[in-house]
Design a protein around this motif. Structure first.
Motif, PDB file in Angstrom:
ATOM      1  N   LEU A 166      36.724 -63.156  -5.410  1.00  0.00           N
ATOM      2  CA  LEU A 166      37.944 -63.339  -4.621  1.00  0.00           C
ATOM      3  C   LEU A 166      37.539 -63.524  -3.165  1.00  0.00           C
ATOM      4  O   LEU A 166      36.893 -62.662  -2.577  1.00  0.00           O
ATOM      5  CB  LEU A 166      38.861 -62.125  -4.752  1.00  0.00           C
ATOM      6  CG  LEU A 166      40.131 -62.151  -3.886  1.00  0.00           C
ATOM      7  CD1 LEU A 166      41.049 -63.295  -4.315  1.00  0.00           C
ATOM      8  CD2 LEU A 166      40.875 -60.819  -3.967  1.00  0.00           C
ATOM      9  N   PHE A 223      49.640 -61.932  -3.715  1.00  0.00           N
ATOM     10  CA  PHE A 223      48.297 -62.324  -4.148  1.00  0.00           C
ATOM     11  C   PHE A 223      47.748 -61.378  -5.209  1.00  0.00           C
ATOM     12  O   PHE A 223      47.071 -61.807  -6.145  1.00  0.00           O
ATOM     13  CB  PHE A 223      47.354 -62.380  -2.951  1.00  0.00           C
ATOM     14  CG  PHE A 223      47.769 -63.367  -1.906  1.00  0.00           C
ATOM     15  CD1 PHE A 223      48.182 -64.644  -2.251  1.00  0.00           C
ATOM     16  CD2 PHE A 223      47.781 -63.027  -0.562  1.00  0.00           C
ATOM     17  CE1 PHE A 223      48.588 -65.565  -1.300  1.00  0.00           C
ATOM     18  CE2 PHE A 223      48.172 -63.933   0.411  1.00  0.00           C
ATOM     19  CZ  PHE A 223      48.584 -65.206   0.041  1.00  0.00           C
ATOM     20  N   ALA A 224      48.049 -60.103  -5.091  1.00  0.00           N
ATOM     21  CA  ALA A 224      47.516 -59.119  -6.041  1.00  0.00           C
ATOM     22  C   ALA A 224      47.971 -59.415  -7.463  1.00  0.00           C
ATOM     23  O   ALA A 224      47.190 -59.302  -8.416  1.00  0.00           O
ATOM     24  CB  ALA A 224      47.943 -57.714  -5.628  1.00  0.00           C
ATOM     25  N   GLU A 244      52.661 -58.038  -2.637  1.00  0.00           N
ATOM     26  CA  GLU A 244      52.128 -58.237  -3.984  1.00  0.00           C
ATOM     27  C   GLU A 244      51.866 -59.697  -4.329  1.00  0.00           C
ATOM     28  O   GLU A 244      51.407 -59.995  -5.437  1.00  0.00           O
ATOM     29  CB  GLU A 244      53.105 -57.662  -5.020  1.00  0.00           C
ATOM     30  CG  GLU A 244      53.282 -56.161  -4.940  1.00  0.00           C
ATOM     31  CD  GLU A 244      52.009 -55.413  -5.316  1.00  0.00           C
ATOM     32  OE1 GLU A 244      51.264 -55.911  -6.189  1.00  0.00           O
ATOM     33  OE2 GLU A 244      51.772 -54.340  -4.743  1.00  0.00           O
ATOM     34  N   ASN A 253      48.973 -58.027   2.405  1.00  0.00           N
ATOM     35  CA  ASN A 253      48.914 -58.672   1.091  1.00  0.00           C
ATOM     36  C   ASN A 253      47.484 -58.995   0.667  1.00  0.00           C
ATOM     37  O   ASN A 253      47.162 -59.033  -0.517  1.00  0.00           O
ATOM     38  CB  ASN A 253      49.806 -59.913   1.027  1.00  0.00           C
ATOM     39  CG  ASN A 253      49.550 -60.910   2.134  1.00  0.00           C
ATOM     40  OD1 ASN A 253      48.515 -60.882   2.797  1.00  0.00           O
ATOM     41  ND2 ASN A 253      50.512 -61.809   2.341  1.00  0.00           N
ATOM     42  N   ALA A 286      45.388 -57.281  -2.542  1.00  0.00           N
ATOM     43  CA  ALA A 286      44.670 -58.184  -3.456  1.00  0.00           C
ATOM     44  C   ALA A 286      43.225 -57.755  -3.624  1.00  0.00           C
ATOM     45  O   ALA A 286      42.671 -57.802  -4.731  1.00  0.00           O
ATOM     46  CB  ALA A 286      44.744 -59.616  -2.934  1.00  0.00           C
ATOM     47  N   GLU A 321      43.091 -54.843  -5.995  1.00  0.00           N
ATOM     48  CA  GLU A 321      43.299 -55.277  -7.382  1.00  0.00           C
ATOM     49  C   GLU A 321      42.058 -55.963  -7.929  1.00  0.00           C
ATOM     50  O   GLU A 321      41.682 -55.767  -9.091  1.00  0.00           O
ATOM     51  CB  GLU A 321      44.505 -56.220  -7.455  1.00  0.00           C
ATOM     52  CG  GLU A 321      44.813 -56.746  -8.851  1.00  0.00           C
ATOM     53  CD  GLU A 321      45.204 -55.644  -9.827  1.00  0.00           C
ATOM     54  OE1 GLU A 321      45.122 -55.877 -11.046  1.00  0.00           O
ATOM     55  OE2 GLU A 321      45.602 -54.548  -9.369  1.00  0.00           O
ATOM     56  N   VAL A 379      46.028 -62.279  -8.754  1.00  0.00           N
ATOM     57  CA  VAL A 379      44.669 -61.833  -9.063  1.00  0.00           C
ATOM     58  C   VAL A 379      44.657 -61.140 -10.425  1.00  0.00           C
ATOM     59  O   VAL A 379      43.770 -61.366 -11.256  1.00  0.00           O
ATOM     60  CB  VAL A 379      44.137 -60.883  -7.973  1.00  0.00           C
ATOM     61  CG1 VAL A 379      42.849 -60.189  -8.428  1.00  0.00           C
ATOM     62  CG2 VAL A 379      43.887 -61.648  -6.678  1.00  0.00           C
TER      63      VAL A 379
END
Length: 224
Positions: free
Chosen positions: A114, A100-101, A98, A125, A129, A132, A104
């Motif tokens: 992104l 990076f998500a 999680e 990961n 992201a 998301e 974001v």
């Protein structure tokens, strides 16, 4: 000294670069034009990667916030992995997938971009992201190693580098970053030139309009 072994890395890079010149150019050109339009209109670029790819991603944001060759306005670009306090806190509380998500979700908005870099194209990961980002209405661009790979499939557009080793893939990712900066700056300059031309025309039309209005007013005064 084993000369043949010493130069193998260079030989691999030269061989991979030959094909890269052909398939990378149109993709990078397309990205440069799109980013210039998006960032020039107030959107931002978020980027992320792991390990060496994190360094490559941060290289890109440095060129956009600073400059590549010539002086120009700064543009909004954030390297998510560079915020060590956030990444370690998120990893501790929510898990590594999680890191990076969640950033974001915090920073991304519809219309933003992104950019994800991965030699394997399989980093969990980065895949989370990307999901998301799509939920938020963002565009996802991916720089990966050889296709097919999960990240290329999850992105809206991908440049998949055909090379035998992760080291060579990363080296060509840096080439792609510089090519992207070149395309971006060219697109920014074309946009600025067009705006200058439009502004000159608009100023000329305004001056003509003011002249006509003044002439009409003086003519009306004389008539009375």
């Amino acid at each position: 000294m084993k000369l043949a072994t010493d130069v193998t890395h260079c030989d691999d890079l030269m061989k991979a670069l030959e094909g890269f010149r052909g398939y990378a150019a149109p993709v990078v050109q397309r990205w440069g034009i799109s980013l210039a339009s998006r960032l020039g209109s107030g959107s931002r670029l978020l980027v992320a990667g792991n390990g060496g790819s994190a360094a490559q991603a941060q290289h890109l944001t440095a060129e956009l916030v600073g400059r590549y060759r010539d002086d120009r306005p700064p543009f909004s670009a954030l390297a998510l992995h560079a915020d060590t306090s956030s990444t370690t806190a998120i990893a501790n509380d929510y898990g590594v997938q999680e890191i990076f998500a969640r950033q974001v979700a915090a920073h991304g908005r519809a219309g933003d971009v992104l950019g994800l870099l991965s030699t394997s194209g399989a980093s969990a990961n980065l895949l989370v992201a990307a999901s998301e980002a799509h939920r938020l209405g963002m565009t996802v661009l991916a720089l990966t190693g050889p296709a097919p790979n999960p990240l290329a499939g999850a992105a809206d557009d991908a440049l998949c580098v055909e090379a035998p080793t992760s080291a060579t893939v990363q080296e060509l990712h840096l080439v792609a970053v510089h090519m992207l900066c070149e395309a971006f700056d060219q697109a920014v300059e074309r946009r600025a030139a067009a705006e200058r031309r439009y502004g000159a025309v608009e100023r000329g039309e305004s001056a003509q309009r003011r002249h006509r209005e003044r002439w009409a007013f003086l003519t009306e005064e004389e008539a009375t």
